[in-house]
Design a protein around this motif. Structure first.
Motif, PDB file in Angstrom:
ATOM      1  N   THR A 178       0.819  -1.210   0.000  1.00 45.07           N
ATOM      2  CA  THR A 178       0.000   0.000   0.000  1.00 45.07           C
ATOM      3  C   THR A 178       0.856   1.264   0.000  1.00 45.07           C
ATOM      4  N   CYS A 179       0.328   2.305  -0.638  1.00 47.02           N
ATOM      5  CA  CYS A 179       0.951   3.634  -0.649  1.00 47.02           C
ATOM      6  C   CYS A 179      -0.153   4.670  -0.503  1.00 47.02           C
ATOM      7  N   GLN A 180       0.227   5.858  -0.019  1.00 44.76           N
ATOM      8  CA  GLN A 180      -0.774   6.897   0.226  1.00 44.76           C
ATOM      9  C   GLN A 180      -0.620   8.109  -0.691  1.00 44.76           C
ATOM     10  N   SER A 181       0.337   8.053  -1.621  1.00 41.61           N
ATOM     11  CA  SER A 181       0.498   9.173  -2.552  1.00 41.61           C
ATOM     12  C   SER A 181       1.136   8.675  -3.839  1.00 41.61           C
ATOM     13  N   MET A 203      -5.915  12.413  -5.431  1.00 40.17           N
ATOM     14  CA  MET A 203      -5.002  12.396  -4.282  1.00 40.17           C
ATOM     15  C   MET A 203      -4.298  13.744  -4.188  1.00 40.17           C
ATOM     16  N   PRO A 204      -3.921  14.160  -2.988  1.00 42.22           N
ATOM     17  CA  PRO A 204      -3.129  15.393  -2.860  1.00 42.22           C
ATOM     18  C   PRO A 204      -1.737  15.190  -3.457  1.00 42.22           C
ATOM     19  N   GLY A 205      -1.089  16.277  -3.815  1.00 39.73           N
ATOM     20  CA  GLY A 205       0.238  16.151  -4.431  1.00 39.73           C
ATOM     21  C   GLY A 205       0.084  15.780  -5.893  1.00 39.73           C
ATOM     22  N   ILE A 206       0.818  14.750  -6.316  1.00 41.17           N
ATOM     23  CA  ILE A 206       0.709  14.295  -7.706  1.00 41.17           C
ATOM     24  C   ILE A 206      -0.658  13.622  -7.894  1.00 41.17           C
ATOM     25  N   THR A 258       0.327  10.517 -11.947  1.00 40.25           N
ATOM     26  CA  THR A 258       1.029   9.298 -11.505  1.00 40.25           C
ATOM     27  C   THR A 258       0.946   8.213 -12.582  1.00 40.25           C
ATOM     28  N   LEU A 259      -0.224   8.107 -13.177  1.00 38.99           N
ATOM     29  CA  LEU A 259      -0.426   7.121 -14.247  1.00 38.99           C
ATOM     30  C   LEU A 259       0.575   7.337 -15.379  1.00 38.99           C
ATOM     31  N   ASN A 260       0.744   8.581 -15.805  1.00 40.61           N
ATOM     32  CA  ASN A 260       1.686   8.880 -16.896  1.00 40.61           C
ATOM     33  C   ASN A 260       3.118   8.510 -16.507  1.00 40.61           C
ATOM     34  N   GLU A 261       3.485   8.785 -15.251  1.00 39.45           N
ATOM     35  CA  GLU A 261       4.835   8.448 -14.786  1.00 39.45           C
ATOM     36  C   GLU A 261       5.035   6.932 -14.724  1.00 39.45           C
TER      37      GLU A 261
END
Length: 514
Positions: free
Chosen positions: A32-35, A57-60, A65-68
Motif C-alpha cells: 500500500t501507498c498513500q500518494s 489524491m493530494p500532491g501528484i 502518476t499514471l503517466n509516470e
C-alpha cells in the motif's frame, strides 16, 4: 514472484483494510501507498503485477502518476479507481491505456473481477478455448465422415479456420497439432469429394457459384442499385481476409459474406480470367483465341481482363459505366489512390490488386520472406501489416467517403506445400508445382485428381493427347532430376493450382459504408 503482487495507491488507504484482507485471503500480496510519489518510489525498487490507483489524491494526481508509471513500465496494468464520473477524467485515463476503470465505492468482487480480467485473462481464455475445441473436435470428426455437399464443405472449412485462429491466440501447441491433423484429414476427404463431383458442377443446376459464374450470379445484381468498388485481391485465402477484416470494418460494415469455389486449376490465368470473362477456359479459348494463352504459350496470361470484362458486361446487357485497374506495384497503387475521386461517377470500378500473389512468390524466392512468412500465422500477420499500410486501404477509405458499395473477393487461395510427389513429363509439360498439363504424364495416382479428358472439366488441350493432373492435400510436384535440391527449395512455400480447401473455397464479401 510466486504470489501476485498488487500495489494499491490511495490517500485513504486505511479505509480499504477490509478489501486488502479479502485479497490477502485469496493469496494475493498487497503493498500500500498513500500518494503518487510514494508509489513511484516503490516502483523504482520493487516489481509488481498490477497497480490500483486512486485518481483524486493530494500532491501528484492519479492521472499524473499514471503517466509516470507508464514511462517506467508501459506494459504494467493500471486500474484507475475514482469517485468522479466526469467524462474528461475517464477519457484521459483511457487515452493513457489503463487496464480498467472502477468508480467508488468498489466492492471486493469488483476488485477480484478486475484482477482476473487483467492477470488471469490469458489463462482463463486458454482453458476455455481448449475446452471448447475439445468438444468441437468430436463434432468436426463426425462431420468429416458425413459431409457431402459443397455448402457443408464451405461451412466445415470456415469452422476449421475459426479454431485455427482461436488456438493460435492461446499458443497451445498440443491442441494446435490436433487441429492440424484434422485439417489434413479434411483436405484428404475434400480431395475425394472434388474428384467425384467436380465435372458435374459445369452442367448441374445444383452447383456452387464458381469463377466463371461469379460475376453473373453475385456481382452483377449488386451493381444495379449502387455505385460499387470491386476489389479482387489475388491469392487471398479466407484466413488472410479475416486477418484484415477488422481494419476494413472501421469504414464499412459487412452486409453479406459467402464462399464460392475457384475453378481448376486454382491458378491466376484460369481462375481470374474466368471471373472477368464469365466463361470457362475452354470457352475462352474458343471464343477469344487472341486473348487466351495456354500454359506453354509465350507472353503474359492475364493481359486482357479488361476486354473480357467489357464483353461480359455487354453480354449480360448491363447498361453501366465502368473502369478496370490492375495494381502490381506500390507506385501504381499510390497513383490510383491519389486520383480515386475520378472514379466517383462509375457504376463499377474494378481493381485487381496483386500484392498477396507477389508475397507468395517472394516467399519461394527470397530468404528474408521465408523468415517473415515461415508459417500460416506469420503469413497472415504479414498480409495484415501490408494491408494496414497499403494504398489499397486508402482507396477503401475514399470509396467510403464517396458512399460506394464495396465488394472484396479473390481468384483463388494458396496452400503451404509440405510433401513432394514425383511426376514425369516431356519438355512441353507446364511448370506449375500444383498442377501439370501435357502429354504422357507419369504420376502417383493417389496424389492427384486426374483429368484425362480436359473437355470434361472445361479446360483447353495444348494438343490432342494432353491431360491435366492436380495435386491434392499439401503435395507439390517434383521431377526425378535434381530431386533433392528441388524438394528442399520448394518445401514450405505457398503454391496454388491444385485441389485443397485453402485454394478452392474462397471469400466473397459485400460491404456497405458506415
Amino acid at each position: 514472484m510466486n504470489k501476485i503482487r498488487i500495489l494499491w495507491v490511495d490517500d485513504e488507504i486505511d479505509l480499504l483494510k477490509p478489501h486488502i484482507l479479502f485479497l490477502e485471503g485469496k493469496n494475493y500480496e498487497v503493498i500500500t501507498c498513500q500518494s503518487g510519489q510514494e508509489a513511484l518510489d516503490e516502483l523504482a525498487n520493487i516489481q509488481v503485477n498490477i497497480v490500483f490507483l486512486d485518481e483524486n489524491m493530494p500532491g501528484i494526481s492519479g492521472l499524473e502518476t499514471l503517466n509516470e508509471i507508464k514511462l517506467l513500465d508501459a506494459s504494467l496494468p493500471v486500474v484507475m479507481i475514482t469517485k468522479s464520473e466526469e467524462e474528461f477524467i475517464m477519457e484521459e485515463a483511457i487515452g493513457s491505456k489503463i487496464a480498467d476503470y472502477l468508480i467508488k465505492p468498489v466492492n471486493p468482487n469488483q476488485i477480484l473481477l478486475s484482477l482476473k480480467k487483467n492477470l488471469d485473462h490469458s489463462r482463463l481464455i486458454s482453458e476455455k478455448t481448449t475446452s471448447n475445441y475439445q468438444q468441437e473436435f468430436r463434432k468436426i470428426a463426425m462431420d468429416l465422415s458425413m459431409v457431402n455437399s459443397y455448402e457443408a464443405w464451405s461451412e466445415l472449412y470456415k469452422k476449421l479456420i475459426y479454431w485455427e485462429l482461436q488456438l493460435e491466440e492461446i499458443e497451445d501447441n498440443g491442441m494446435f497439432e490436433i487441429l492440424e491433423s484434422q485439417k489434413t484429414e479434411a483436405n484428404q476427404q475434400f480431395g475425394k469429394f472434388v474428384d467425384k463431383n467436380y465435372p458435374a458442377w459445369f452442367t448441374d443446376y445444383d452447383a456452387p457459384v464458381m469463377s466463371h459464374t461469379l460475376f453473373k450470379e453475385w456481382i452483377a445484381p449488386e451493381i444495379k442499385n449502387k455505385k460499387t468498388l470491386l476489389i479482387v485481391v489475388d491469392n487471398l485465402r479466407y484466413d488472410q481476409w479475416y486477418a484484415f477484416e477488422d481494419i476494413v470494418g472501421s469504414f464499412y460494415h459487412k452486409r453479406k459474406e459467402r464462399s464460392y469455389y475457384s475453378i481448376l486449376p486454382t491458378a491466376t490465368q484460369y481462375a481470374r480470367n474466368a471471373i472477368f470473362s464469365g466463361l470457362t477456359p475452354l470457352d475462352m479459348e474458343k471464343k477469344y483465341p487472341d486473348w487466351w494463352k495456354n500454359d506453354t504459350d509465350e507472353g503474359g496470361k492475364n493481359l486482357f481482363e479488361d476486354k473480357f470484362l467489357g464483353e461480359q458486361i455487354q453480354r449480360l446487357g448491363l447498361d453501366i459505366t465502368w473502369q478496370y485497374h490492375k495494381i502490381s506495384s506500390l507506385k501504381q497503387g499510390k497513383q490510383l489512390s491519389q486520383n480515386f475521386k475520378s472514379q466517383k461517377d462509375n457504376d463499377l470500378t474494378a481493381i485487381v490488386y496483386n500484392f498477396v500473389d507477389m508475397l507468395s512468390h517472394s516467399k519461394t524466392e527470397m530468404e528474408v520472406i521465408k523468415e517473415l512468412a515461415s508459417n500460416d500465422k506469420a503469413y497472415r500477420s504479414l498480409t495484415q501489416s501490408w494491408f494496414k499500410n497499403s494504398p489499397l486501404l486508402e482507396i477503401i477509405q475514399q470509396a467510403q467517403s464517396l458512399d460506394m458499395k464495396l465488394i472484396i473477393t479473390t481468384d483463388h487461395g494458396t496452400i503451404n506445400v509440405k510433401s513432394p510427389s514425383k511426376v514425369i513429363g516431356d519438355r512441353d509439360t507446364s511448370l506449375n508445382l500444383r498442377y501439370k498439363t501435357g502429354r504422357s504424364l507419369t504420376y502417383e495416382d493417389n496424389d492427384v485428381l486426374a483429368a484425362k479428358d480436359p473437355k470434361s472439366v472445361h479446360l483447353p488441350s495444348i494438343n490432342m493427347s494432353s491431360s491435366y493432373i492436380f495435386a491434392k492435400n499439401d503435395l507439390f510436384f517434383a521431377y526425378p532430376n535434381n530431386y533433392n535440391h528441388y524438394v528442399s527449395y520448394y518445401r514450405n512455400t505457398y503454391q496454388h493450382g491444385g485441389v485443397s480447401l485453402e485454394e478452392m473455397i474462397i471469400p466473397f464479401v459485400v460491404l456497405e459504408p458506415r
